[in-house]
Write an enzyme that holds these catalytic residues in place. Structure first.
Site, PDB file in Angstrom:
ATOM      1  N   GLU A  19     -17.615 -25.220  76.929  1.00  0.00           N
ATOM      2  CA  GLU A  19     -18.650 -25.700  77.847  1.00  0.00           C
ATOM      3  C   GLU A  19     -18.288 -25.408  79.301  1.00  0.00           C
ATOM      4  O   GLU A  19     -19.137 -25.041  80.097  1.00  0.00           O
ATOM      5  CB  GLU A  19     -18.894 -27.203  77.647  1.00  0.00           C
ATOM      6  N   TYR A  35     -23.536 -32.787  83.317  1.00  0.00           N
ATOM      7  CA  TYR A  35     -23.985 -31.919  82.227  1.00  0.00           C
ATOM      8  C   TYR A  35     -22.893 -31.736  81.171  1.00  0.00           C
ATOM      9  O   TYR A  35     -23.133 -31.893  79.971  1.00  0.00           O
ATOM     10  CB  TYR A  35     -24.425 -30.536  82.762  1.00  0.00           C
ATOM     11  N   ASP A  41     -29.218 -28.672  80.505  1.00  0.00           N
ATOM     12  CA  ASP A  41     -28.748 -27.414  81.092  1.00  0.00           C
ATOM     13  C   ASP A  41     -29.958 -26.615  81.587  1.00  0.00           C
ATOM     14  O   ASP A  41     -31.106 -27.022  81.381  1.00  0.00           O
ATOM     15  CB  ASP A  41     -27.907 -26.613  80.088  1.00  0.00           C
ATOM     16  N   CYS A  72     -37.213 -18.092  75.547  1.00  0.00           N
ATOM     17  CA  CYS A  72     -37.923 -18.547  76.750  1.00  0.00           C
ATOM     18  C   CYS A  72     -37.033 -18.282  77.960  1.00  0.00           C
ATOM     19  O   CYS A  72     -36.634 -19.194  78.682  1.00  0.00           O
ATOM     20  CB  CYS A  72     -38.260 -20.035  76.625  1.00  0.00           C
ATOM     21  N   CYS A 118     -43.117 -15.038  74.301  1.00  0.00           N
ATOM     22  CA  CYS A 118     -43.938 -16.093  73.701  1.00  0.00           C
ATOM     23  C   CYS A 118     -44.424 -15.697  72.303  1.00  0.00           C
ATOM     24  O   CYS A 118     -44.634 -16.566  71.452  1.00  0.00           O
ATOM     25  CB  CYS A 118     -45.125 -16.403  74.608  1.00  0.00           C
ATOM     26  N   CYS A 125     -42.131 -17.147  69.810  1.00  0.00           N
ATOM     27  CA  CYS A 125     -41.673 -18.509  70.109  1.00  0.00           C
ATOM     28  C   CYS A 125     -42.417 -19.525  69.241  1.00  0.00           C
ATOM     29  O   CYS A 125     -43.650 -19.511  69.175  1.00  0.00           O
ATOM     30  CB  CYS A 125     -41.932 -18.822  71.581  1.00  0.00           C
ATOM     31  N   CYS A 170     -47.491 -25.014  73.674  1.00  0.00           N
ATOM     32  CA  CYS A 170     -46.758 -24.867  74.945  1.00  0.00           C
ATOM     33  C   CYS A 170     -47.773 -24.885  76.102  1.00  0.00           C
ATOM     34  O   CYS A 170     -48.697 -24.071  76.169  1.00  0.00           O
ATOM     35  CB  CYS A 170     -45.978 -23.558  74.953  1.00  0.00           C
TER      36      CYS A 170
END
Ligand code: SF4
Length: 281
Positions: free
Chosen positions: A28, A111, A129, A184, A191, A194, A201
């Protein structure tokens, strides 16, 4: 989203079962400002070299900076070693649980504390994030981009969107983050592939209107002090040390910039000046 991830999610080594909380924390920190493809080999090397916080805590700092290699923002490497030392000193060598304990560690912000809670300890945490923020901004708020900095409205939306059950919340965080990374994306959302396009959306349904923030210019890198600091660190990683006069050759047209960047590396603890030589600490 969770079904989509089970088919499309990448098989990244830090996602595999049995990965230690420490190894996930390291991933991370490395991923904070560096793309996956550059992190992968460094993370593997790093975990072979220093599999536990105690191993990293005892390592020579010069070697830590060398193995950070070209991940960028090398202060992260110093902070990671400080974090390892704090875990050994204050938590018996085990990555602590709980947002507050994690957040109190060096180099661990809001985060990263949430990401470690979710992915290492399998707890429910809002992992906001940039990818998750972008997906939520588009799919729920109907905007091209999230707010310039993490806003109260975004926090409320992310909290509302996260499934209540911890196991599902971890899977959701991982899936939405992956959708933002692979589909995305900031510049060219795909899209047509997606799962959220047909699920309503908001930004897609509105015809993808541009954001008022779209005029923001991408940050320039060429010619910046950050680039020069990276060049100086590359010389130090390769040779261990360099004469101040030789470093001026990195930009003969602007010796003041070289000197300014050298001084800032010394100030940040990333290099040490011994007479006319600059060295790794
Ligand atoms: S439909 Fe398009 S804009 Fe909406 S979440 Fe999917 S990729 Fe992003």
């Amino acid at each position: 989203m969770i079904d989509w991830f089970s088919v499309q999610g990448r098989d990244l080594p830090w996602r595999r079962p049995g990965t230690s909380p420490w190894a996930i924390l390291v991933s991370e920190v490395m991923l904070q400002q560096t793309p996956v493809v550059r992190v992968l080999p460094r993370w593997v090397d790093w975990m072979e070299q220093w599999p536990t916080p105690a191993d990293l805590a005892d390592a020579p700092t010069a070697e830590v900076l060398r193995r950070w290699d070209r991940l960028g923002y090398p202060r992260r490497a110093l902070r990671l070693q400080e974090c390892a030392r704090a875990i050994v000193r204050e938590h018996g060598g085990a990555v602590p649980r709980g947002l507050e304990s994690l957040h109190s560690l060096p180099g661990i912000g809001e985060y990263t504390a949430a990401a470690v809670t979710a992915f290492a300890h399998h707890g429910r945490a809002v992992v906001a994030d940039t990818n998750i923020r972008r997906v939520l901004a588009r799919s729920v708020r109907g905007r091209a981009l999230p707010d310039p900095s993490y806003s109260a409205a975004e926090r409320a939306l992310a909290t509302r969107s996260l499934p209540a059950e911890p196991k599902r919340s971890v899977a959701w965080n991982q899936a939405v983050m992956e959708l933002g990374a692979l589909v995305c994306t900031a510049r060219s959302p795909q899209c047509e592939r997606c799962p959220l396009a047909e699920a309503g959306c908001a930004w897609y349904a509105a015809g993808m209107p541009p954001s008022v923030q779209d005029g923001r210019r991408p940050q320039r890198f060429e010619g910046t002090d950050r680039q020069m600091r990276g060049k100086i660190m590359a010389v130090l990683r390769r040779d261990g040390e360099a004469a101040s006069a030789d470093l001026l050759a990195l930009d003969p047209s602007d010796p003041a910039r070289v000197e300014r960047c050298t001084a800032s590396l010394v100030q940040d603890g990333l290099a040490a000046r011994i007479g006319e030589q600059l060295r790794l600490p």
